[in-house]
Design a protein around this motif. Structure first.
Motif, short mmCIF file in Angstrom:
data_model
loop_
_atom_site.label_atom_id
_atom_site.label_comp_id
_atom_site.label_asym_id
_atom_site.label_seq_id
_atom_site.Cartn_x
_atom_site.Cartn_y
_atom_site.Cartn_z
N TYR A 3 -4.29 -7.63 2.05
CA TYR A 3 -4.16 -6.61 1.00
C TYR A 3 -2.85 -5.84 1.16
CZ TYR A 3 -9.05 -7.33 -0.21
OH TYR A 3 -10.23 -7.88 -0.62
N LEU A 64 -12.12 -2.43 0.71
CA LEU A 64 -11.51 -3.78 0.73
C LEU A 64 -12.48 -4.76 1.36
CD1 LEU A 64 -7.92 -2.82 1.96
CD2 LEU A 64 -8.71 -3.12 -0.40
N ALA A 67 -11.01 -8.08 4.57
CA ALA A 67 -9.58 -7.84 4.83
C ALA A 67 -9.16 -8.46 6.16
CB ALA A 67 -9.30 -6.35 4.84
N ILE A 70 -3.86 -5.30 6.22
CA ILE A 70 -3.60 -4.28 5.20
C ILE A 70 -2.17 -3.79 5.39
CG2 ILE A 70 -4.29 -2.02 4.28
CD1 ILE A 70 -7.08 -2.50 5.62
#
Ligand SMILES: NC(=O)c1ccc[n+]([C@@H]2O[C@H](COP(=O)([O-])OP(=O)(O)OC[C@H]3O[C@@H](n4cnc5c(N)ncnc54)[C@H](OP(=O)(O)O)[C@@H]3O)[C@@H](O)[C@H]2O)c1
Length: 238
Positions: A3, A64, A67, A70
């Motif tokens: 992400y 999220l 994940a 990030i």
């Protein structure tokens, strides 16, 4: 899923970086800006005026799913008023500090509070050579980028002390052919002794195209061996 939160995803470097990262189906990008023209199933636009600190304070990072990493790219920035101290507009001083320095600080703080887990994280602050040597007429811009560099150095110390699975980079992207450079070339010579140099950069073809710079920025994101020095520049590898 990897992400990404990229501020200033609508134009210039931020847009090119967003489009580049969208080529990988393992990436999902949240682009934060006032305008947007990217349409993609792995992209979501978050419309925020990042000079508006109340709006930034209210922003909540989303939940999220699955994940694996990030990444926050604090890319949005403006030069602000190109004028000597004594001639600046108060509101422009404040909005430039807000966008270039206070908002990145708020976003980093909020990101760490929200994703308080072991997921690998990277904060990539887009800095500037102007934060590392003074340019007349760019007083506030230089100060904000120097501040971003120091914020990054302090954060690195905190990461080391707490042994967190996070890294932080403050990356100068070189000179790029974007709207920001167009704005700089329109400055008044009386407020900016270097204007001819910046006009020559454009005329001599010295400005990098944003796609080439985005590729270098992406290398700093993906290649851990390039993440040793917090204060860095695309010129370290180009
Ligand atoms: N260009 C260069 O030569 C150069 C050199 C050194 C460092 N940098 C740094 O590189 C970064 C990107 O610059 P660039 O040249 O790509 O700039 P740019 O082409 O002018 O793009 C700026 C981006 O920031 C966003 N932005 C501006 N004001 C905003 C606001 N109030 N709220 C939310 N988003 C805002 C814009 O989106 P909206 O207008 O849609 O809001 C746009 O996507 C900046 O941090 C800059 O300081 C650039």
């Amino acid at each position: 899923m990897n992400y990404y939160f990229i501020t200033g995803s609508s134009k210039g470097l931020g847009r090119s970086l967003t489009e580049l990262l969208l080529n990988d189906e393992n990436n999902f990008i949240y682009g934060i800006s006032r305008t947007n023209n990217i349409n993609h199933e792995q992209f979501q636009h978050l419309k925020i005026d990042l000079t508006d600190l109340d709006a930034v304070k209210q922003f909540q990072f989303p939940e999220l799913k699955n994940a694996t990493s990030i990444t926050l790219v604090n890319n949005a920035g403006i030069v602000g008023d190109i004028k000597y101290l004594g001639n600046l507009d108060c509101d422009k001083i404040i909005s430039t500090y807000n966008l270039n320095l206070i908002t990145p600080t708020l976003l980093i703080n909020q990101l760490l509070k929200t994703y308080n887990n072991g997921v690998k994280k990277l904060v990539l602050n887009i800095s500037s050579g102007a934060g590392r040597s003074p340019i007349d007429g760019w007083n506030v811009y230089c100060a904000t980028k120097a501040g971003l560099d120091m914020l990054s150095l302090v954060f690195k110390e905190e990461i080391k002390n707490k042994n967190l699975n996070i890294n932080i980079l403050s990356l100068a992207p070189g000179i790029i052919d974007t709207g920001m450079q167009e704005f700089i070339r329109k400055a008044d010579e009386a407020n900016f002794s270097n204007i001819e140099r910046f006009i020559e950069y454009k005329n001599n073809g010295d400005l990098a195209d944003p796609i080439s710079t985005a590729k270098l920025v992406a290398k700093f994101i993906s290649d851990k061996t390039l993440q040793g020095n917090t204060i860095c520049s695309v010129r370290d590898i180009s």
